[in-house]
Design an enzyme around this catalytic site. Structure first.
Site, PDB file in Angstrom:
ATOM      1  N   HIS A 533       0.844  -1.203   0.000  1.00  0.00           N
ATOM      2  CA  HIS A 533       0.000   0.000   0.000  1.00  0.00           C
ATOM      3  C   HIS A 533       0.874   1.247   0.000  1.00  0.00           C
ATOM      4  O   HIS A 533       1.973   1.254   0.562  1.00  0.00           O
ATOM      5  CB  HIS A 533      -0.963   0.008   1.194  1.00  0.00           C
ATOM      6  N   ASP A 535      -0.579   4.353   0.839  1.00  0.00           N
ATOM      7  CA  ASP A 535      -1.123   5.362   1.747  1.00  0.00           C
ATOM      8  C   ASP A 535      -0.470   5.266   3.120  1.00  0.00           C
ATOM      9  O   ASP A 535       0.120   4.229   3.475  1.00  0.00           O
ATOM     10  CB  ASP A 535      -2.643   5.223   1.861  1.00  0.00           C
ATOM     11  N   ASP A 568       6.446   1.698   6.407  1.00  0.00           N
ATOM     12  CA  ASP A 568       5.072   1.213   6.273  1.00  0.00           C
ATOM     13  C   ASP A 568       4.334   2.075   5.254  1.00  0.00           C
ATOM     14  O   ASP A 568       3.704   3.053   5.610  1.00  0.00           O
ATOM     15  CB  ASP A 568       4.379   1.266   7.634  1.00  0.00           C
ATOM     16  N   GLU A 601      -5.270   1.139   2.649  1.00  0.00           N
ATOM     17  CA  GLU A 601      -4.985   0.130   3.664  1.00  0.00           C
ATOM     18  C   GLU A 601      -5.081   0.707   5.070  1.00  0.00           C
ATOM     19  O   GLU A 601      -5.613   0.053   5.990  1.00  0.00           O
ATOM     20  CB  GLU A 601      -3.601  -0.476   3.436  1.00  0.00           C
ATOM     21  N   HIS A 881       3.757   4.081  12.301  1.00  0.00           N
ATOM     22  CA  HIS A 881       2.574   4.760  12.824  1.00  0.00           C
ATOM     23  C   HIS A 881       2.916   5.751  13.942  1.00  0.00           C
ATOM     24  O   HIS A 881       2.012   6.377  14.493  1.00  0.00           O
ATOM     25  CB  HIS A 881       1.526   3.769  13.352  1.00  0.00           C
TER      26      HIS A 881
END
Length: 918
Positions: A533, A535, A568, A601, A881
């Site tokens: 992904h 995003d 990520d 995602e 994150h």
């Protein structure tokens, strides 16, 4: 002509009757770190008539007349003189240390740095990973010099020692010292032809040691070693005839490695000032300044003179040949390009001499502060100053660019060429080493970026710059731009690529396909689907928000790349893209590689399932599915993930038909408050020890098998002694991991209430966000029904007139792969081959499960009837994150080799060719 330094009784060492020169006083009050410079490392005092020096020895502008450090003078604004439209270098990476960086040199593979703390630090020039840190000296490391064949490294320091190191193993080979009190040794050079090291010191002498003669010389005694000599002041007798206790000396190399300079190999008072810098040049036969050719030594001193010394090839002895005067400005640094000598001086001047004619060609005020470092590579000359600015000049010494390299003084520099790029490296008293791409901008990008790693970093930098935040509609255009760039990148490297539309208002899916090369005599390989992904989750860009870098600007620091999405999942996606693209370019791709890179995602993969089903015929058949969207268990041992828990996110709301009320007016045991009902209901979900009380919830969970028990034992043994796990026993670690990975759990994330946030309100509604993490054999539809049924049943027993509302917000099935299938075995072989490089034992990956969820993993398996494998690319500390998300450069490069092996049917040995040095 300057007068000679007088040598009288007061300047003679009482024991040796040799000239005494100022020593470094190591126990003076420490200087502020931001004022460190290569001229004053251990409390040096400038030479003066009272201490045996020349009265007019020029001082750096950031020293007062007593030799104490003062604030650098503030110029008129920024350091000026920049050309309009000048090129600016690109900061490739920055590595940090705990002390000032005073010296630098670079080999084909490594960057060596000497620090104020006496350490020599070594980094890989490919990955910027710290390879070695050696406590090399008891004083600041003032100079580093690498032999021509890059086999031997020399270091000089404020402890009056020159150490000789094996440049590969970092073994200390020899320690060279003088019987004189030389003070700090500012510079050292080495003649490989003569096997002789020359060094210049604070006591104005130049000394040398012929390593060929080391075995014929008598073994020195430790009594003459600098660490064992009596100091005239600190070891003098005080009241009562006592001397102060001598502090314990640090470890001195064994006597067999100590080399003592012969008194015949010393030129006293080589300069009327400190000997700050030296160069060794090779002259052709018939040269204007050295008719017989051979090597010549150049030295620059605080007296403003550059001296040229002839070298006797039989004895390695030097003799003064020529002096070039730079006036009253001290010569702090030198560099040579062909016959042109560039001298960096105090007060910001640079003098240029033609050594053939011995003429001063040019003198200019290049900087507003002392020019502490000069470097040459090819036709480019670099200068760095105490102002923190660097300048780049061409061969005609025309100014090309100016930039701020450090927030303090630039104390050291080096230059090299790598992958067709001009690399300039600087060190400063801001405790950093900065690595710059100083290639000319007129060079086309395709020419400048010649290695796959360079192109990968360039593309990743561009991809990170797109703020592809799927949860915020205001970033919709950024998401589309990111998807379009990714599509163009696929096409550039030989894939067919298109954007598949998702739901209305959702981000598109990038679909790409690299076709098999179909080489003659080789059967077509498998069709592999890579899922990822583009995003990311939001990242605050405001000052002081928690990031130490700009989140949407790829930044290299200490061997890591920082930026939102770098780990990520943009980094792994581009690594897979480049691996497949390289195989196509090399005509070695025997499999069909498909990519599905979605843009939702981080928002629950909205629209992904329907979009894949609509385009299933277009996507075609799949043999293997590969994901790369998770992390290692720690920072050291590579892993393969074979299981993920599923998840059910739900919102539980209890609301009244009354408005928000005042508790002082309406508060009563007869008034059923929604918040109390909600709290009582949530208490029914788990027991005090955390067991989920929903009937039948845990019954489908399969028991632990002996094979699985062995896998957990292997994991436990690998981490039980790690600092993060040392507080737990092996049994506790195993139980901890199983509880997170292979058993279900329930979490209450938050509770919210309606109305104003003050302590007198009875809210009309209360809500709670909860999640259930489920494992294989727990059917998603069954668990959802059990949850809703249990909550409604328990709530009905309250006999409350408030209303209960339960909504399922998001769901994902668990996924459990087969570690014994071909996909996992292929990945395991690749991991072992790549990460075992340079290790005595083969590195076997840990097979792990994760407590998190990836909704698409199980869906893709079921939809295409193909097994999935999961390759974690990042370390446990990657901060996905969170603020300061990062990915280690070593991991990024090696992941490319993983994907190359996985995508190719070529033999295993192919993967190890060209691995970056670590």
């Amino acid at each position: 002509m300057s007068p000679a330094i007088p040598v009288g009784p007061a300047l003679l060492h009482p024991a040796t009757t040799t000239p005494l020169c100022p020593r470094s006083i190591s126990n003076r009050a420490p200087y502020k770190n931001h004022h460190r410079c290569p001229l004053m490392m251990n409390g040096l005092r400038p030479l003066s008539p009272s201490n045996g020096g020349r009265a007019d020895t020029p001082l750096p502008r950031f020293l007062d007349s007593s030799g104490l450090l003062i604030d650098p003078p503030v110029g008129n604004g920024k350091e000026g003189g920049g050309a309009t439209g000048e090129e600016m270098p690109t900061l490739l990476h920055r590595v940090k240390h705990s002390a000032s960086i005073l010296s630098l040199c670079v080999s084909d593979e490594l960057i060596y740095a000497g620090s104020q703390s006496g350490e020599i630090l070594v980094w890989s020039i490919e990955t910027f990973q710290l390879v070695k840190s050696v406590q090399a000296h008891q004083g600041s490391v003032l100079c580093l010099y690498l032999a021509d064949d890059q086999s031997v490294l020399f270091s000089s320091a404020g402890d009056a020692i020159v150490n000789v190191w094996d440049a590969k193993t970092f073994e200390n080979l020899y320690g060279i010292y003088s019987t004189f009190d030389v003070g700090d040794v500012f510079c050292v050079v080495y003649s490989s032809a003569l096997q002789t090291a020359y060094f210049g010191a604070q006591n104005t002498s130049i000394q040398w040691y012929d390593l060929k003669a080391k075995d014929s010389r008598p073994r020195p005694t430790l009594t003459s070693h600098p660490s064992h000599r009596n100091h005239r002041f600190f070891d003098s007798k005080g009241p009562g005839g006592r001397t102060a206790p001598r502090p314990a000396s640090k470890v001195v190399p064994p006597g067999s490695r100590l080399l003592e300079v012969d008194q015949e190999n010393i030129v006293q008072y080589a300069h009327y000032g400190y000997v700050y810098c030296m160069l060794l040049i090779t002259l052709p036969s018939g040269s204007e300044i050295g008719g017989d050719g051979g090597e010549m030594l150049l030295s620059g001193g605080g007296d403003g003179v550059v001296k040229l010394w002839t070298i006797n090839p039989a004895t390695s002895a030097i003799a003064s040949s020529l002096s070039l005067s730079a006036g009253d400005s001290g010569v702090l640094s030198m560099a040579i390009n062909d016959t042109m000598l560039y001298c960096g001086l105090t007060d910001g001047e640079i003098c240029i001499w033609d050594l053939d004619t011995r003429q001063l060609i040019r003198s200019l005020r290049a900087h507003c502060d002392d020019v502490l470092t000069m470097s040459v590579m090819g036709n480019c000359i670099f200068s760095g100053s105490a102002s923190g600015y660097s300048r780049k000049w061409n061969q005609r010494f025309e100014h090309m660019s100016r930039w701020q390299s450090h927030s303090g003084l630039i104390l050291a520099s080096a230059a090299t060429k790598r992958h067709g790029r001009l690399i300039y490296i600087t060190g400063g008293n801001d405790n950093c080493v900065a690595i710059w791409d100083a290639s000319a901008l007129v060079q086309a990008e395709s020419q400048a970026l010649r290695s796959q790693n360079d192109q990968l970093l360039c593309s990743l930098s561009k991809m990170v710059s797109f703020r592809t935040v799927s949860s915020d509609p205001s970033y919709a255009e950024e998401c589309r731009r990111g998807a379009t760039y990714l599509k163009q990148l696929f096409r550039r490297y030989g894939a067919t690529a298109t954007l598949l539309p998702s739901e209305e208002g959702r981000n598109p899916i990038v679909h790409a396909r690299f076709g098999s090369c179909g080489r003659k005599g080789r059967s077509k390989g498998k069709t592999i689907l890579f899922y990822g992904h583009y995003d990311v989750i939001p990242a605050s860009e405001s000052a002081g928000a928690g990031w130490q870098t700009r989140p949407f600007e790829l930044t290299g620091m200490n061997g890591y790349l920082y930026g939102r999405g770098v780990s990520d999942n943009k980094g792994p996606c581009l690594a897979a893209l480049f691996a497949a693209g390289e195989l196509v370019q090399e005509q070695e791709l025997d499999a069909d590689i498909m990519f599905l890179i979605e843009g939702e995602e981080e928002s629950g993969s909205r629209g992904f399932v329907d979009a894949v089903r609509r385009n299933k015929d277009f996507i075609g058949d799949v043999d293997w599915i590969l994901l790369a969207n998770s992390y290692w268990l720690d920072d050291d041992v590579p892993c393969l993930t074979y299981g993920l828990r599923g998840v059910i996110h739900a919102t539980v709301v209890v609301e009244s038909d009354k408005p928000d009320l005042h508790s002082g007016v309406e508060g009563s045991r007869l008034n059923r408050e929604p918040t109390i009902d909600l709290v009582n209901l949530l208490a029914k979900l788990t027991s005090p020890n955390g067991k989920v009380l929903i009937p039948g919830f845990s019954e489908p969970v399969r028991p632990v098998t002996p094979a699985e028990e062995e896998m957990y034992t292997a994991i436990t043994n690998a981490i039980v002694n790690k600092p993060d796990w040392s507080h737990l026993t092996a049994a506790q670690i195993k139980d901890h991991l199983m509880s997170k990975w292979r058993f279900p759990s329930l979490t209450i994330h938050k509770v919210s209430v309606s109305g104003p946030s003050n302590a007198t309100i009875i809210p009309r509604a209360a809500s709670a966000s909860i999640s259930l993490r489920i494992v294989p054999d727990q059917e998603l539809s069954v668990i959802k029904e059990q949850l809703v049924s249990y909550l409604r049943g328990e709530y009905s027993s309250f006999s409350s007139n408030n209303k209960l509302i339960i909504t399922i917000d998001h769901e994902a099935e668990p996924w459990l792969g087969d570690p014994e299938n071909d996909a996992f075995r292929t990945l395991e072989e690749a991991v072992m081959d790549v990460w075992s490089e340079g290790n005595e034992e083969r590195v076997r990956p840990l097979y792990i499960r994760e407590g998190g969820s990836i909704p698409t993993a199980r869906f893709l398996e079921k939809e295409f009837g193909a097994p999935a494998a999961h390759l974690p690319c990042g370390q446990a500390s990657d901060q996905a994150h969170l603020d300061d998300e990062r990915l280690r450069l070593v991991n990024l490069y090696k992941v490319c080799f993983f994907f190359s092996f996985f995508f190719s049917s070529s033999p295993l040995h192919r993967v190890t060719e060209g691995l970056p040095g670590v």
